[in-house]
Design a protein around this motif. Sequence first.
Motif, mmCIF file in Angstrom:
data_model
loop_
_atom_site.group_PDB
_atom_site.id
_atom_site.type_symbol
_atom_site.label_atom_id
_atom_site.label_comp_id
_atom_site.label_asym_id
_atom_site.label_seq_id
_atom_site.Cartn_x
_atom_site.Cartn_y
_atom_site.Cartn_z
ATOM 1 N N THR A 106 -3.974 17.118 13.914
ATOM 2 C CA THR A 106 -4.692 16.486 15.016
ATOM 3 C C THR A 106 -5.995 15.892 14.506
ATOM 4 O O THR A 106 -6.394 16.118 13.379
ATOM 5 C CB THR A 106 -4.991 17.511 16.133
ATOM 6 N N LEU A 107 -6.648 15.162 15.376
ATOM 7 C CA LEU A 107 -7.855 14.462 14.989
ATOM 8 C C LEU A 107 -9.057 15.418 15.010
ATOM 9 O O LEU A 107 -9.649 15.662 16.041
ATOM 10 C CB LEU A 107 -8.099 13.276 15.927
ATOM 11 N N PHE A 108 -9.376 15.984 13.862
ATOM 12 C CA PHE A 108 -10.572 16.801 13.685
ATOM 13 C C PHE A 108 -11.494 16.046 12.740
ATOM 14 O O PHE A 108 -11.062 15.178 11.989
ATOM 15 C CB PHE A 108 -10.217 18.166 13.083
ATOM 16 N N ILE A 109 -12.757 16.401 12.765
ATOM 17 C CA ILE A 109 -13.727 15.725 11.906
ATOM 18 C C ILE A 109 -13.443 16.092 10.450
ATOM 19 O O ILE A 109 -13.422 17.260 10.097
ATOM 20 C CB ILE A 109 -15.160 16.143 12.285
ATOM 21 N N PRO A 110 -13.223 15.093 9.592
ATOM 22 C CA PRO A 110 -13.000 15.405 8.169
ATOM 23 C C PRO A 110 -14.320 15.753 7.492
ATOM 24 O O PRO A 110 -15.398 15.460 7.999
ATOM 25 C CB PRO A 110 -12.412 14.115 7.609
ATOM 26 N N CYS A 111 -14.229 16.341 6.329
ATOM 27 C CA CYS A 111 -15.421 16.697 5.564
ATOM 28 C C CYS A 111 -16.124 15.419 5.117
ATOM 29 O O CYS A 111 -15.537 14.605 4.404
ATOM 30 C CB CYS A 111 -15.029 17.533 4.347
ATOM 31 N N PRO A 112 -17.382 15.231 5.514
ATOM 32 C CA PRO A 112 -18.077 14.010 5.109
ATOM 33 C C PRO A 112 -18.302 13.931 3.606
ATOM 34 O O PRO A 112 -18.260 12.843 3.021
ATOM 35 C CB PRO A 112 -19.412 14.064 5.855
ATOM 36 N N PHE A 113 -18.528 15.072 2.953
ATOM 37 C CA PHE A 113 -18.734 15.063 1.504
ATOM 38 C C PHE A 113 -17.468 14.603 0.787
ATOM 39 O O PHE A 113 -17.513 13.777 -0.117
ATOM 40 C CB PHE A 113 -19.158 16.455 1.016
ATOM 41 N N TYR A 114 -16.313 15.135 1.200
ATOM 42 C CA TYR A 114 -15.046 14.733 0.586
ATOM 43 C C TYR A 114 -14.736 13.266 0.900
ATOM 44 O O TYR A 114 -14.250 12.531 0.050
ATOM 45 C CB TYR A 114 -13.911 15.632 1.075
ATOM 46 N N TYR A 115 -15.050 12.857 2.111
ATOM 47 C CA TYR A 115 -14.784 11.481 2.530
ATOM 48 C C TYR A 115 -15.572 10.483 1.675
ATOM 49 O O TYR A 115 -15.050 9.437 1.293
ATOM 50 C CB TYR A 115 -15.146 11.330 4.009
ATOM 51 N N VAL A 116 -16.812 10.819 1.361
ATOM 52 C CA VAL A 116 -17.673 9.911 0.599
ATOM 53 C C VAL A 116 -17.422 10.017 -0.901
ATOM 54 O O VAL A 116 -17.332 9.009 -1.601
ATOM 55 C CB VAL A 116 -19.162 10.193 0.917
ATOM 56 N N SER A 117 -17.285 11.251 -1.422
ATOM 57 C CA SER A 117 -17.252 11.438 -2.879
ATOM 58 C C SER A 117 -15.858 11.672 -3.459
ATOM 59 O O SER A 117 -15.647 11.448 -4.639
ATOM 60 C CB SER A 117 -18.147 12.615 -3.263
ATOM 61 N N GLY A 118 -14.932 12.190 -2.648
ATOM 62 C CA GLY A 118 -13.613 12.537 -3.171
ATOM 63 C C GLY A 118 -13.573 13.921 -3.798
ATOM 64 O O GLY A 118 -12.537 14.347 -4.302
ATOM 65 N N PHE A 119 -14.689 14.647 -3.745
ATOM 66 C CA PHE A 119 -14.753 16.017 -4.265
ATOM 67 C C PHE A 119 -14.773 16.996 -3.101
ATOM 68 O O PHE A 119 -15.288 16.694 -2.025
ATOM 69 C CB PHE A 119 -16.007 16.222 -5.121
ATOM 70 N N TYR A 120 -14.221 18.198 -3.347
ATOM 71 C CA TYR A 120 -14.202 19.230 -2.323
ATOM 72 C C TYR A 120 -15.542 19.960 -2.279
ATOM 73 O O TYR A 120 -16.095 20.313 -3.314
ATOM 74 C CB TYR A 120 -13.100 20.253 -2.601
#
Length: 140
Positions: free
Chosen positions: A35-49
């Motif tokens: 479902t539509l939950f907020i993704p991790c902004p750090f992962y979204y921007v950098s590709g790192f967990y």
Amino acid sequence: MAFWRDKLKIFKIALILSLFGGFVFVYYVYNPSTTLFIPCPFYYVSGFYCPGCGSQRAVHLLLHGNIIGAFRFNPLMVLTIPIMVYGLGVTIVNWIFGTKYRFMLFYSKLFIFGFFGIAVLYWVLRNLPYYPFNLLSPVG
């Protein structure tokens, strides 16, 4: 005066139970991976967990009784939950009853810096693409 104090305690307890119940309902019913939950902004921007990546899916799995699956998404969060629940419980009891109990572990510099160090180490290790560190990354 005691009547209003008792009413205020009941209101605080009802508020906590409502908020906790809403949290449990949302994470029990809705699967964060579908479902539509907020993704991790750090992962979204950098590709790192980040250290919290996979926590929403882990909470969903914990509420369904799948401890191993939750551990696979975020082992640090799963291992930290008992400490955080106890600390939050002490804080809630203090708020409701006007007491001043403290969870002394949270006031220990050794614990604070140690946990911060573990979180940073976990953050670095879960982003390494080599076995066994790649097992720390959340399952997709």
